[in-house]
Design a protein around this motif. Structure first.
Motif, PDB file in Angstrom:
ATOM      1  N   LEU A  93      63.931  72.741  33.806  1.00 49.68           N
ATOM      2  CA  LEU A  93      64.911  71.648  33.694  1.00 49.68           C
ATOM      3  C   LEU A  93      64.372  70.329  34.252  1.00 49.68           C
ATOM      4  O   LEU A  93      65.135  69.413  34.540  1.00 49.68           O
ATOM      5  N   GLU A  94      63.062  70.213  34.369  1.00 46.61           N
ATOM      6  CA  GLU A  94      62.450  68.910  34.668  1.00 46.61           C
ATOM      7  C   GLU A  94      62.498  68.071  33.395  1.00 46.61           C
ATOM      8  O   GLU A  94      62.441  68.612  32.286  1.00 46.61           O
ATOM      9  N   TYR A  95      62.587  66.765  33.568  1.00 45.65           N
ATOM     10  CA  TYR A  95      62.676  65.911  32.384  1.00 45.65           C
ATOM     11  C   TYR A  95      61.899  64.624  32.601  1.00 45.65           C
ATOM     12  O   TYR A  95      61.638  64.207  33.731  1.00 45.65           O
ATOM     13  N   GLN A  96      61.539  64.013  31.488  1.00 45.89           N
ATOM     14  CA  GLN A  96      60.776  62.760  31.539  1.00 45.89           C
ATOM     15  C   GLN A  96      61.175  61.906  30.339  1.00 45.89           C
ATOM     16  O   GLN A  96      61.347  62.420  29.229  1.00 45.89           O
ATOM     17  N   TYR A  97      61.329  60.597  30.572  1.00 51.42           N
ATOM     18  CA  TYR A  97      61.650  59.668  29.486  1.00 51.42           C
ATOM     19  C   TYR A  97      60.361  59.200  28.806  1.00 51.42           C
ATOM     20  O   TYR A  97      59.357  58.939  29.465  1.00 51.42           O
ATOM     21  N   PHE A  98      60.427  59.077  27.488  1.00 50.95           N
ATOM     22  CA  PHE A  98      59.308  58.535  26.714  1.00 50.95           C
ATOM     23  C   PHE A  98      59.829  57.394  25.839  1.00 50.95           C
ATOM     24  O   PHE A  98      60.930  57.483  25.302  1.00 50.95           O
ATOM     25  N   PRO A  99      59.050  56.323  25.706  1.00 48.89           N
ATOM     26  CA  PRO A  99      59.516  55.167  24.934  1.00 48.89           C
ATOM     27  C   PRO A  99      59.702  55.516  23.464  1.00 48.89           C
ATOM     28  O   PRO A  99      58.847  56.175  22.863  1.00 48.89           O
ATOM     29  N   PHE A 100      60.835  55.103  22.895  1.00 51.80           N
ATOM     30  CA  PHE A 100      61.041  55.263  21.459  1.00 51.80           C
ATOM     31  C   PHE A 100      61.593  53.947  20.930  1.00 51.80           C
ATOM     32  O   PHE A 100      62.794  53.723  20.917  1.00 51.80           O
ATOM     33  N   LYS A 101      60.685  53.062  20.556  1.00 49.83           N
ATOM     34  CA  LYS A 101      61.067  51.748  20.028  1.00 49.83           C
ATOM     35  C   LYS A 101      60.292  51.517  18.731  1.00 49.83           C
ATOM     36  O   LYS A 101      59.320  50.763  18.694  1.00 49.83           O
ATOM     37  N   PRO A 102      60.702  52.204  17.682  1.00 46.87           N
ATOM     38  CA  PRO A 102      59.924  52.189  16.437  1.00 46.87           C
ATOM     39  C   PRO A 102      60.127  50.902  15.628  1.00 46.87           C
ATOM     40  O   PRO A 102      60.843  50.880  14.632  1.00 46.87           O
TER      41      PRO A 102
ATOM     42  N   ALA B 281      51.698  60.830  21.346  1.00 47.34           N
ATOM     43  CA  ALA B 281      51.657  59.817  20.288  1.00 47.34           C
ATOM     44  C   ALA B 281      52.586  58.646  20.600  1.00 47.34           C
ATOM     45  O   ALA B 281      52.229  57.477  20.385  1.00 47.34           O
ATOM     46  N   LEU B 282      53.779  58.939  21.122  1.00 50.19           N
ATOM     47  CA  LEU B 282      54.734  57.874  21.435  1.00 50.19           C
ATOM     48  C   LEU B 282      54.215  56.963  22.541  1.00 50.19           C
ATOM     49  O   LEU B 282      54.446  55.748  22.523  1.00 50.19           O
ATOM     50  N   GLU B 283      53.517  57.538  23.504  1.00 48.29           N
ATOM     51  CA  GLU B 283      52.962  56.700  24.579  1.00 48.29           C
ATOM     52  C   GLU B 283      51.914  55.733  24.045  1.00 48.29           C
ATOM     53  O   GLU B 283      51.665  54.687  24.640  1.00 48.29           O
ATOM     54  N   LYS B 284      51.327  56.065  22.893  1.00 48.95           N
ATOM     55  CA  LYS B 284      50.343  55.176  22.262  1.00 48.95           C
ATOM     56  C   LYS B 284      50.978  54.318  21.163  1.00 48.95           C
ATOM     57  O   LYS B 284      50.294  53.545  20.501  1.00 48.95           O
ATOM     58  N   GLY B 285      52.289  54.515  20.931  1.00 53.04           N
ATOM     59  CA  GLY B 285      52.947  53.780  19.842  1.00 53.04           C
ATOM     60  C   GLY B 285      52.502  54.243  18.467  1.00 53.04           C
ATOM     61  O   GLY B 285      52.592  53.509  17.486  1.00 53.04           O
ATOM     62  N   ASP B 286      52.034  55.485  18.375  1.00 52.21           N
ATOM     63  CA  ASP B 286      51.482  56.029  17.130  1.00 52.21           C
ATOM     64  C   ASP B 286      52.573  56.788  16.369  1.00 52.21           C
ATOM     65  O   ASP B 286      52.691  58.012  16.470  1.00 52.21           O
ATOM     66  N   TYR B 287      53.338  56.051  15.567  1.00 50.43           N
ATOM     67  CA  TYR B 287      54.465  56.662  14.851  1.00 50.43           C
ATOM     68  C   TYR B 287      54.029  57.435  13.610  1.00 50.43           C
ATOM     69  O   TYR B 287      54.770  58.290  13.128  1.00 50.43           O
ATOM     70  N   GLU B 288      52.826  57.178  13.128  1.00 48.28           N
ATOM     71  CA  GLU B 288      52.324  57.952  11.989  1.00 48.28           C
ATOM     72  C   GLU B 288      52.086  59.406  12.395  1.00 48.28           C
ATOM     73  O   GLU B 288      52.427  60.332  11.654  1.00 48.28           O
ATOM     74  N   THR B 289      51.517  59.618  13.587  1.00 46.89           N
ATOM     75  CA  THR B 289      51.324  60.989  14.076  1.00 46.89           C
ATOM     76  C   THR B 289      52.667  61.664  14.339  1.00 46.89           C
ATOM     77  O   THR B 289      52.855  62.852  14.033  1.00 46.89           O
ATOM     78  N   VAL B 290      53.621  60.901  14.895  1.00 46.77           N
ATOM     79  CA  VAL B 290      54.974  61.449  15.104  1.00 46.77           C
ATOM     80  C   VAL B 290      55.525  61.980  13.779  1.00 46.77           C
ATOM     81  O   VAL B 290      56.035  63.098  13.704  1.00 46.77           O
ATOM     82  N   GLY B 291      55.395  61.169  12.731  1.00 52.46           N
ATOM     83  CA  GLY B 291      55.898  61.567  11.415  1.00 52.46           C
ATOM     84  C   GLY B 291      55.207  62.797  10.862  1.00 52.46           C
ATOM     85  O   GLY B 291      55.846  63.700  10.316  1.00 52.46           O
TER      86      GLY B 291
END
Length: 384
Positions: free
Chosen positions: A191-200, A284-294
């Protein structure tokens, strides 16, 4: 959702005065399906659709509740034997009881609420409702404030003890802990958690709802869970430290391939790969790489369809349309057997994708899918 609309209904149905207004969101899960009960990670975020409730202590020992959307009014006491019959009211009653169990001195109150979370779309309207009331009762009656984690557990316990649903913690967690512009990686074991940026920027997040729910969902869910446990039991013989599929890798799985059924092997292969995909998406999100996310979203859909076999014709069809239209990422969201696909779409492709999806889906299935744009937003809060 409009505060003024909720307030106007509250004033009309009660004594003409106003109370405090609270809100909690529904949620999406970007990736990480069927990983929760395997000790893995999920990756939800709160959305800009949810529940709003106006609440005012009434000096009585009962709750007077009005559902604006259902146009239904219910009164109930706060003792265990006072449980209301109306299913929607049981959520509020359950939250009251769970807060009382945790030492909060809940008194009677008047309340009216409404929501704009689409029902049946897998966005957790029930968790939004539970989180709204847990947060509100903590604010109104909690002398020793309960922390946010416990508020999420109040919602989960409400489902378990008063609504007959043995859900995990993800939905309530996302609703309480949501943060604008961020997704939350939740470790379902610790139940540990961490926020990751999601600003696509340049992309939109959209759900396409197949408006179908196949009946075999609950029995099929239990069967898949059993498959995962079968594989863990086989691996545990040589790796006693293993508790969940989260502790396994493909090498361990291949070592027991001859000891488990082909079906169990496929289920475990999907889960092991999916747990890794969640971590890959975070990177991928930490690098702003939305193509890999997809790309990872498409891999998840393929795994859910072909290995875990929880998709259906309608969802596979919507996923194929997304791919044909050049959509960056698309997958079935939720447990499967119906519901929505979640899609990461470049702005310039959005209109073409939605138009094509509606036309081709209607042509094949005789009805139009529903479309919901979502924005990642804040969690439970007091509005006024």
């Amino acid at each position: 959702m409009d505060i003024e609309f909720v307030r106007s209904r509250f004033i009309k149905h009660f004594d003409g005065t106003t109370g405090s207004v609270y809100a909690s969101p529904g949620r999406i899960n970007l990736i990480g399906e069927h990983t929760d009960y395997n000790g893995g990670f999920v990756f939800p975020g709160a959305v800009d659709k949810g529940m709003i409730a106006e609440i005012k202590p009434n000096g009585k020992d009962k709750v007077c509740a009005y559902s604006i959307d259902l146009k239904d009014y219910v009164e109930f006491g706060l003792n265990e034997e006072d449980a209301p019959k109306a299913s929607w009211a049981r959520y509020i009653f359950g939250v009251c009881r769970e807060m009382i169990k945790r030492g909060v001195d809940v008194k009677g109150f008047n309340t009216a609420f409404a929501g704009d979370v689409p029902l049946g779309a897998g966005m957790s309207s029930s968790a939004a409702l539970e989180s709204t009331y847990a947060f509100a009762l903590n604010d109104l009656f909690g002398d020793n404030k309960i922390d946010k984690f416990e508020l999420a557990k109040v919602g989960q316990a409400t489902e378990h003890n008063y609504c007959g649903v043995k859900c995990g913690i993800m939905d309530q967690f996302a609703s309480v802990f949501g943060k604008e512009g961020s997704l939350i990686r939740l470790d379902c074991r610790s139940l540990e958690y961490q926020y990751f940026p999601f600003k696509p920027e340049g992309y939109r997040l959209v759900l396409v709802d197949s408006v179908v729910k196949h009946e075999l969902a609950s029995s099929a869910y239990n069967k898949r869970r059993q498959s995962c446990e079968n594989v863990v039991a086989a691996i545990k013989k040589t790796h006693p430290e293993v508790e969940f599929l989260r502790d396994c890798n493909m090498e361990m799985l291949n070592a027991v391939k001859g000891e488990v059924s082909e079906e169990d092997y496929m289920r475990a292969e999907y889960v092991i790969e999916e747990i890794q995909r969640v971590l890959d998406v975070c990177d991928a999100l930490e690098k702003g790489d939305y193509e890999t996310v997809g790309q990872k979203m498409y891999e998840t859909h393929h795994g859910m369809s072909k290995l875990y076999e929880v998709s259906c014709e309608e969802l596979d069809f919507l996923n194929d349309i997304a791919f044909d239209c050049g959509v960056t990422g698309s997958r079935v969201m939720g447990g499967g057997f119906g519901g929505c696909t979640i899609n990461l779409v470049k702005n310039e492709l959005y209109e073409t994708f939605i138009t094509t999806a509606k036309e081709r889906f209607k042509e094949k299935f005789g009805r139009s899918p529903k479309v919901y744009d979502v924005v990642i937003s804040d969690g439970s809060r007091k509005l006024c």
